[in-house]
Scaffold this active site. Structure first.
Site, PDB file in Angstrom:
ATOM      1  CG  ASP A  36      -0.132   0.192   2.546  1.00  0.00           C
ATOM      2  OD1 ASP A  36       1.108   0.261   2.509  1.00  0.00           O
ATOM      3  OD2 ASP A  36      -0.771   0.282   3.606  1.00  0.00           O
ATOM      4  CG  ASP A  71       1.569   3.152   4.752  1.00  0.00           C
ATOM      5  OD1 ASP A  71       0.520   2.682   5.193  1.00  0.00           O
ATOM      6  OD2 ASP A  71       2.463   2.444   4.224  1.00  0.00           O
ATOM      7  CG  ASP A  95      -3.210   2.387   5.213  1.00  0.00           C
ATOM      8  OD1 ASP A  95      -4.327   2.118   4.725  1.00  0.00           O
ATOM      9  OD2 ASP A  95      -2.436   1.524   5.665  1.00  0.00           O
TER      10      ASP A  95
HETATM   11  N1  CTP Z   1       0.780   1.562  11.473  1.00  0.00           N
HETATM   12  C1  CTP Z   1       0.347   2.099  12.647  1.00  0.00           C
HETATM   13  N2  CTP Z   1      -0.984   2.137  12.939  1.00  0.00           N
HETATM   14  C2  CTP Z   1      -1.875   1.655  12.048  1.00  0.00           C
HETATM   15  C3  CTP Z   1      -1.461   1.112  10.825  1.00  0.00           C
HETATM   16  C4  CTP Z   1      -0.094   1.080  10.557  1.00  0.00           C
HETATM   17  O1  CTP Z   1       1.164   2.547  13.446  1.00  0.00           O
HETATM   18  N3  CTP Z   1      -3.178   1.723  12.331  1.00  0.00           N
HETATM   19  C5  CTP Z   1       2.218   1.548  11.192  1.00  0.00           C
HETATM   20  C6  CTP Z   1       2.782   0.159  11.170  1.00  0.00           C
HETATM   21  O2  CTP Z   1       3.182  -0.240  12.451  1.00  0.00           O
HETATM   22  C7  CTP Z   1       3.940   0.321  10.240  1.00  0.00           C
HETATM   23  C8  CTP Z   1       3.561   1.477   9.331  1.00  0.00           C
HETATM   24  O3  CTP Z   1       2.426   2.069   9.914  1.00  0.00           O
HETATM   25  O4  CTP Z   1       5.091   0.652  10.971  1.00  0.00           O
HETATM   26  C9  CTP Z   1       3.278   1.042   7.933  1.00  0.00           C
HETATM   27  O5  CTP Z   1       2.409  -0.058   7.930  1.00  0.00           O
HETATM   28  P1  CTP Z   1       2.197  -0.990   6.663  1.00  0.00           P
HETATM   29  O6  CTP Z   1       1.700  -0.203   5.527  1.00  0.00           O
HETATM   30  O7  CTP Z   1       1.343  -2.135   7.090  1.00  0.00           O
HETATM   31  O8  CTP Z   1       3.639  -1.599   6.399  1.00  0.00           O
HETATM   32  P2  CTP Z   1       4.852  -1.113   5.507  1.00  0.00           P
HETATM   33  O9  CTP Z   1       6.037  -1.144   6.375  1.00  0.00           O
HETATM   34  O10 CTP Z   1       4.538   0.182   4.832  1.00  0.00           O
HETATM   35  O11 CTP Z   1       4.981  -2.274   4.452  1.00  0.00           O
HETATM   36  P3  CTP Z   1       4.394  -2.324   2.960  1.00  0.00           P
HETATM   37  O12 CTP Z   1       5.484  -1.772   2.117  1.00  0.00           O
HETATM   38  O13 CTP Z   1       4.116  -3.756   2.679  1.00  0.00           O
HETATM   39  O14 CTP Z   1       3.153  -1.500   2.930  1.00  0.00           O
HETATM   40 MN    MN Z   2       2.731   0.439   3.744  1.00  0.00          MN
HETATM   41 MN    MN Z   3      -0.323   0.756   5.562  1.00  0.00          MN
END
Ligand code: CTP
Ligand code: MN
Ligand code: MN
Length: 507
Positions: free
Chosen positions: A341, A343, A431
């Site tokens: 995703d 963020d 996100d």
């Molecule tokens: N996070 C958070 N609270 C949430 C959702 C996510 O603090 N409600 C934090 C997670 O702990 C993470 C970061 O946001 O450290 C990113 O989460 P995620 O998108 O799931 O992982 P990525 O490290 O970005 O991996 P990817 O590249 O697969 O998206």
């Molecule tokens: Mn992510």
């Molecule tokens: Mn995320």
């Protein structure tokens, strides 16, 4: 021992050692040098090699049991020694492992300098490497502080994983235990994988891992099996099991966690068509969207696509306020090439307006016709809730989990989509989180991750500093007060940790 067959770093002494450059007469037959390229770099290494040879020293290009003096510019003892131990030498205990200062002293006098204590790069006793990390204000290199820490926040982990074969296997096991809701076993393998990801060298025999933290008997047995045969029986068995494959498939759907996946599995469901055909299963709106866009959102998001989404969000924010703040977080901020995703932190400088901004952005996406799914969660933030008691709790900020429509024309170089797919758009998971500006640094640190890095930051704060860290604040239990931070650097400084750059947080 059976590892004798695996001696990848050690070569027969190179006959080419003295070929190439001009011939020099050897003055010191009893001394044979090896210069470690790491930190020194290849051009400086060949310059120093030529210099030493011109003064009558023997310098070998390859490390072998015949070397008497290993010279390193990198004085971090633990990584140097761990690497040397991984080279399968049988004569290591007799070698002098020396800092470059010994070499320069020798060049100055034109003969091998007497080895003094200050020249030695000493191996760190395992006892110092394992137990609790020393309380360190940023300290210069020497031994114990430089050893591999049990905490990911005291290690530097880039995206360049030198031990992928081992960490992939550990991650399958971690996932298997997570799906089985055995959290502590899951954590064992996540921690082991995380330590191996931080190493700047490849583990080639089990002896090389001596002294590394977080590697217990179980993890070592699996490593040993993989190093010898190329695969692990346990991992293969899990990968081929119907249960694992089905749970992986179900949890790959947006909105489906381990609990729901397990429930469906127990009912005998094995595929998405089973789920659709089962009258007793009611998919919630998140799962319905996940299902509808499954093909797109199960495919990785590229950097160019993340960039394009950044532009779209930026435009939406500009229409609403001149006071906006946007930051890319998550895996892309850590330098990853792809993600599941994208963020972002999206907020305003004015504290209290952040909830409005997020709702306006969502409205703007709706008007543009690009909002395919939105789960908006209003703020539940209140200072009286701080510090958070529960360890893995989600934060209280307004946030949304979205699926957006991204047009190919908006992406530099087009969409990274499957061949034959010429719809001209794709669905992407995004996100957004909106912390008030006075909490920005904590939110940025938490949302940048990695999850394992954050977990260890919190564990380090709790165990080593008697502090509670979360996405909102840092609380010092000894002083009984909250510590403020304007930047991530401030938070590391409060914790007495050396700053770790985002791209070094891929733990
Ligand atoms: N996070 C958070 N609270 C949430 C959702 C996510 O603090 N409600 C934090 C997670 O702990 C993470 C970061 O946001 O450290 C990113 O989460 P995620 O998108 O799931 O992982 P990525 O490290 O970005 O991996 P990817 O590249 O697969 O998206
Ligand atoms: Mn992510
Ligand atoms: Mn995320």
């Amino acid at each position: 021992m059976f590892h004798a067959a695996i001696r990848p770093c050690v070569r027969k002494r190179s006959k080419a050692a003295s070929v190439g450059g001009p011939k020099h007469s050897v003055k010191f037959k009893e001394v044979r040098l090896y210069l470690v390229e790491r930190k020194m770099g290849s051009s400086r290494r060949s310059f120093l090699t030529q210099l030493a040879r011109s003064k009558g020293f023997i310098v070998d290009d390859h490390l072998s049991d015949e070397i008497t003096h290993v010279v390193s510019e990198d004085s971090r003892a633990s990584s140097l020694w761990a690497w040397l131990k991984g080279c399968g030498l049988t004569n290591l205990s007799k070698m002098q492992v020396l800092h470059i200062s010994w070499f320069t002293d020798s060049m100055r006098v034109g003969s091998p300098a007497a080895v003094e204590n200050r020249h030695l790069i000493q191996d760190t006793p395992p006892a110092l490497q394992e137990g609790s990390a020393p309380a360190l204000a940023p300290a210069p290199a020497p031994a114990p502080a430089a050893s591999v820490s049990q905490y990911a926040c005291q290690r530097r982990t880039s995206t360049d994983n030198k031990n992928k074969i081992l960490t992939d296997a550990f991650e399958v096991l971690a996932e298997y235990y997570e799906l089985s809701e055995l959290q502590s076993s899951c954590l064992v393998f996540r921690r082991a994988a995380s330590v191996l990801k931080s190493l700047p060298w490849t583990v080639q025999c089990i002896e090389a891992t001596q002294g590394l933290p977080c590697l217990g008997d179980h993890t070592k047995a699996i490593m040993e099996e993989i190093l010898q045969s190329g695969h692990s029986f346990d991992v293969e068995r899990i990968l081929s099991s119907e249960r694992y494959q089905t749970l992986k498939l179900f949890t790959s759907m947006f909105g489906v966690g381990p609990k729901t996946a397990e429930k469906w599995y127990r009912r005998g469901l094995r595929s998405f068509s089973d789920i659709v055909a089962e009258p007793s299963v009611q998919l919630n709106p998140m799962q319905q969207s996940g299902f509808l866009h499954y093909g797109d959102i199960s495919r990785v998001v590229t950097k160019a696509e993340a960039q394009a989404l950044g532009n779209i969000i930026d435009q939406a924010v500009r229409l609403i306020t001149s006071d906006g703040v946007i930051a890319l977080t998550g895996g892309f901020r850590r330098g990853k090439e792809v993600g599941h995703d994208v963020d972002f932190i999206v907020t305003t400088h004015e504290v209290g307006k952040e909830g409005c901004v997020l709702r306006h952005i969502i409205d703007s996406f709706k008007k543009q016709g690009i909002l395919l799914y939105c789960d908006y969660q209003a703020s539940t933030f209140h200072v009286s809730k701080l510090p958070c008691k529960s360890f893995e709790a989600m934060d209280y900020y307004p946030k949304c989990f979205l699926i957006l429509r991204l047009e190919a024309s908006q992406v530099d170089g087009g969409l990274g989509c499957a061949e034959g797919d010429n719809r001209g758009w794709r669905a992407v998971r995004v996100d957004l989180v909106s912390p008030p500006m006075d909490r920005y640094a904590f939110a940025l640190l938490g949302w940048t991750g990695s999850t394992q890095f954050d977990r260890d930051l919190r564990r380090f704060a709790r165990k080593e500093r008697r502090m509670i860290l979360d996405n909102h604040t840092l609380y010092d239990k000894t002083k009984g007060r909250f510590l403020t931070a304007r930047s991530e650097e401030d938070i590391f400084a409060h914790l007495g940790l050396e700053y770790v750059e985002p791209w070094q947080r891929n733990a």
